[in-house]
Scaffold this motif. Structure first.
Motif, mmCIF file in Angstrom:
data_model
loop_
_atom_site.group_PDB
_atom_site.id
_atom_site.type_symbol
_atom_site.label_atom_id
_atom_site.label_comp_id
_atom_site.label_asym_id
_atom_site.label_seq_id
_atom_site.Cartn_x
_atom_site.Cartn_y
_atom_site.Cartn_z
ATOM 1 N N GLU A 91 -13.832 6.024 -6.314
ATOM 2 C CA GLU A 91 -12.762 5.024 -6.334
ATOM 3 C C GLU A 91 -11.644 5.395 -5.362
ATOM 4 O O GLU A 91 -11.066 4.523 -4.703
ATOM 5 N N GLU A 149 -9.690 0.880 1.991
ATOM 6 C CA GLU A 149 -8.962 -0.391 1.989
ATOM 7 C C GLU A 149 -7.593 -0.249 2.651
ATOM 8 O O GLU A 149 -7.124 -1.139 3.373
ATOM 9 N N THR A 194 -2.829 -4.179 -5.317
ATOM 10 C CA THR A 194 -3.826 -4.465 -4.295
ATOM 11 C C THR A 194 -4.944 -5.325 -4.871
ATOM 12 O O THR A 194 -5.040 -5.526 -6.086
ATOM 13 N N TYR A 254 0.850 -1.181 0.000
ATOM 14 C CA TYR A 254 0.000 0.000 0.000
ATOM 15 C C TYR A 254 0.894 1.242 0.000
ATOM 16 O O TYR A 254 2.079 1.164 0.337
ATOM 17 N N TYR A 289 -3.299 9.073 0.279
ATOM 18 C CA TYR A 289 -4.699 8.819 -0.068
ATOM 19 C C TYR A 289 -5.587 10.015 0.281
ATOM 20 O O TYR A 289 -6.469 10.395 -0.496
ATOM 21 N N VAL A 335 -2.733 0.796 -7.586
ATOM 22 C CA VAL A 335 -3.909 -0.078 -7.561
ATOM 23 C C VAL A 335 -3.552 -1.501 -7.980
ATOM 24 O O VAL A 335 -4.046 -2.482 -7.417
ATOM 25 N N LEU A 352 -10.250 3.069 -2.204
ATOM 26 C CA LEU A 352 -8.830 2.789 -1.979
ATOM 27 C C LEU A 352 -8.383 3.292 -0.613
ATOM 28 O O LEU A 352 -7.608 2.627 0.091
ATOM 29 N N TYR A 353 -8.859 4.460 -0.236
ATOM 30 C CA TYR A 353 -8.531 5.042 1.067
ATOM 31 C C TYR A 353 -9.024 4.127 2.186
ATOM 32 O O TYR A 353 -8.294 3.827 3.146
ATOM 33 N N ILE A 405 -1.558 7.087 -6.928
ATOM 34 C CA ILE A 405 -2.562 6.132 -6.464
ATOM 35 C C ILE A 405 -2.958 5.190 -7.590
ATOM 36 O O ILE A 405 -3.073 3.968 -7.398
ATOM 37 N N MET A 429 -7.883 -4.424 -5.102
ATOM 38 C CA MET A 429 -8.787 -3.541 -5.842
ATOM 39 C C MET A 429 -8.547 -3.599 -7.344
ATOM 40 O O MET A 429 -9.364 -3.107 -8.128
ATOM 41 N N ARG A 430 -7.435 -4.193 -7.753
ATOM 42 C CA ARG A 430 -7.130 -4.276 -9.187
ATOM 43 C C ARG A 430 -8.184 -5.078 -9.940
ATOM 44 O O ARG A 430 -8.305 -4.953 -11.165
#
Length: 427
Positions: A102, A109, A255, A69, A76, A252, A106-107, A248, A257-258
């Motif tokens: 989005e 997560e 993580t 991260y 973030y 991605v 991400l923030y 950011i 989130m990809r």
């Protein structure tokens, strides 16, 4: 003469591969635009078989931690807050609204995980260890000792742990000596204050600002995110916001989130390329042989290179030395690559526009989990003419040394050349 000619021909062939068209490369794999956030993919080429009778017996390496991260909460929070404020004032476009959502995901997560190794980062190191074992099984036979050292950063320690666990899974008889101590930071993660003071010289800053202006990209991105040109021109720092969002977007891919979205969708292929150009120039100016700050930044890794040589000297005449594995950061991998002049990365380049043309391409050196492996070979335990090859991210790399067995080099040649180089440096 034959030794020199063979080396020259082989080095030329590798250089022609490196001097690729990055713009076209990014069209095929846009994630590489993330530079040091590019998620490690493993080797892309087959290994050259060793000369007849030569067998691997020792490995010495330095690896970067796996995907992580972003390190700071502000990485973030700052861009999220800027877009949130703009939303509250009705200044976001449709794309800006989507990007805000989005960024929030991400923030959320990353909260409480800043700088931590991700699941993918752990997988990268398990896979590296497995390939190391599969490619060089002779090194890890029986009750072999594996010495492992990490910087004191948790993501590096966990990267080390995942590699060692994978090796142990293959051979439970392995003996591990693992450590992460400030005692070793003078070479594992040297922060050279004297060289650092020279890193961002006035001339370096001037050249970089001019380069970024030439490849300006933040305004097109802002026009996509905001519905009011006057607002983003007057109320926010568009250059810094684009840098933050691109950072950011680059992360991605490392993580989970990809699997859900891709923030790089903000940018066209040409805009991705320009963002990458700016980042590539920054890393060259910071850690490469930058002529505008004295071209000495690679010497931040002089203690590490000397340690690699000393460790190898103490191991290669042992009956079964095993491996010495080290785990750290890209800010070590990159200048070490330049200090070694692997694949020509140690060259001074005066024209930043020619960096990628001349093969100075950052994502080829320091993706997440980047690694440099020295693999040693000999005919028998009594063989003192030890040869070795260097793998950069598990692909065979060139050194500026003559050799009659490319991509293999004689350890005595390497040792003499680089110790002289280190001895000649005046702190």
């Amino acid at each position: 003469m034959r030794k020199v000619v063979l080396f020259a021909l082989w080095a030329l062939s590798v250089a022609s591969v490196c001097a690729q068209n990055v713009r076209e490369t990014l069209k095929r794999d846009f994630l590489k635009a993330g530079s040091n956030y590019y998620a490690y993919q493993g080797p892309t080429r087959e290994l050259t078989p060793p000369p007849a009778g030569e067998r691997p017996f020792y490995i010495s390496s330095y690896a970067r931690h796996g995907s992580r991260y972003l390190i700071n909460e502000s990485d973030y929070k700052v861009p999220y807050d800027v877009l949130l404020k703009a939303q509250q004032q009705g200044k976001l476009s449709g794309m800006g609204e989507r990007v805000l959502k989005e960024l929030k995901l991400l923030y959320d997560e990353a909260r409480g995980r800043y700088g931590d190794l991700t699941e993918l980062g752990a997988t990268q190191h398990r896979q590296i260890a497995q390939r190391m074992y599969d490619r060089f099984p002779e090194v890890f036979q029986g009750h072999t000792v594996v010495e492992a050292k990490s910087t004191v950063v948790i993501r590096c320690i966990l990267s080390m742990q995942h590699e060692l666990l994978q090796l142990a899974k293959n051979n439970p008889k392995l003996i591990f000596n693992a450590n992460a101590s400030y005692h070793d930071m003078y070479y594992m993660n040297l922060q050279d204050s004297a060289l650092y003071k020279k890193r961002y010289s006035e001339e370096t800053q001037r050249v970089y600002k001019e380069f970024c202006k030439k490849y300006e990209i933040h305004k097109p991105a802002m026009r996509k995110l905001f519905n009011d040109t006057t607002y983003f021109n007057e109320q926010i720092n568009a250059f810094d916001l684009n840098k933050a969002i691109f950072k950011i977007a680059s992360s991605v891919q490392g993580t989970e989130m990809r699997y859900h979205f891709n923030l790089f969708g903000i940018y066209s292929p040409d805009e991705l390329y320009n963002n990458w150009l700016q980042a590539n120039a920054f890393w060259f100016l910071s850690f490469g042989c930058n002529p505008y700050n004295g071209a000495k930044q690679p010497y931040t890794q002089r203690h590490l290179l000397r340690q690699i040589i000393e460790d190898a000297d103490s191991c290669i005449y042992q009956p079964h030395p095993g491996a010495t594995l080290r785990f750290g950061h890209e800010t070590i991998i990159l200048p070490l690559t330049c200090l070694l002049d692997l694949n020509g990365y140690g060259r001074e380049i005066h024209d930043l526009d020619r960096l990628d043309i001349e093969g100075w391409i950052n994502f080829e050196v320091f993706p997440m989990a980047a690694n440099i492996q020295f693999v040693f070979y000999r005919r028998s335990k009594k063989d003192h003419d030890v040869i070795f090859k260097v793998l950069l991210n598990e692909n065979e790399a060139t050194l500026p040394l003559p050799t009659d067995k490319p991509p293999y080099y004689h350890w005595s040649d390497f040792r003499d050349t680089y110790l002289k180089k280190l001895d000649a440096y005046k702190e």
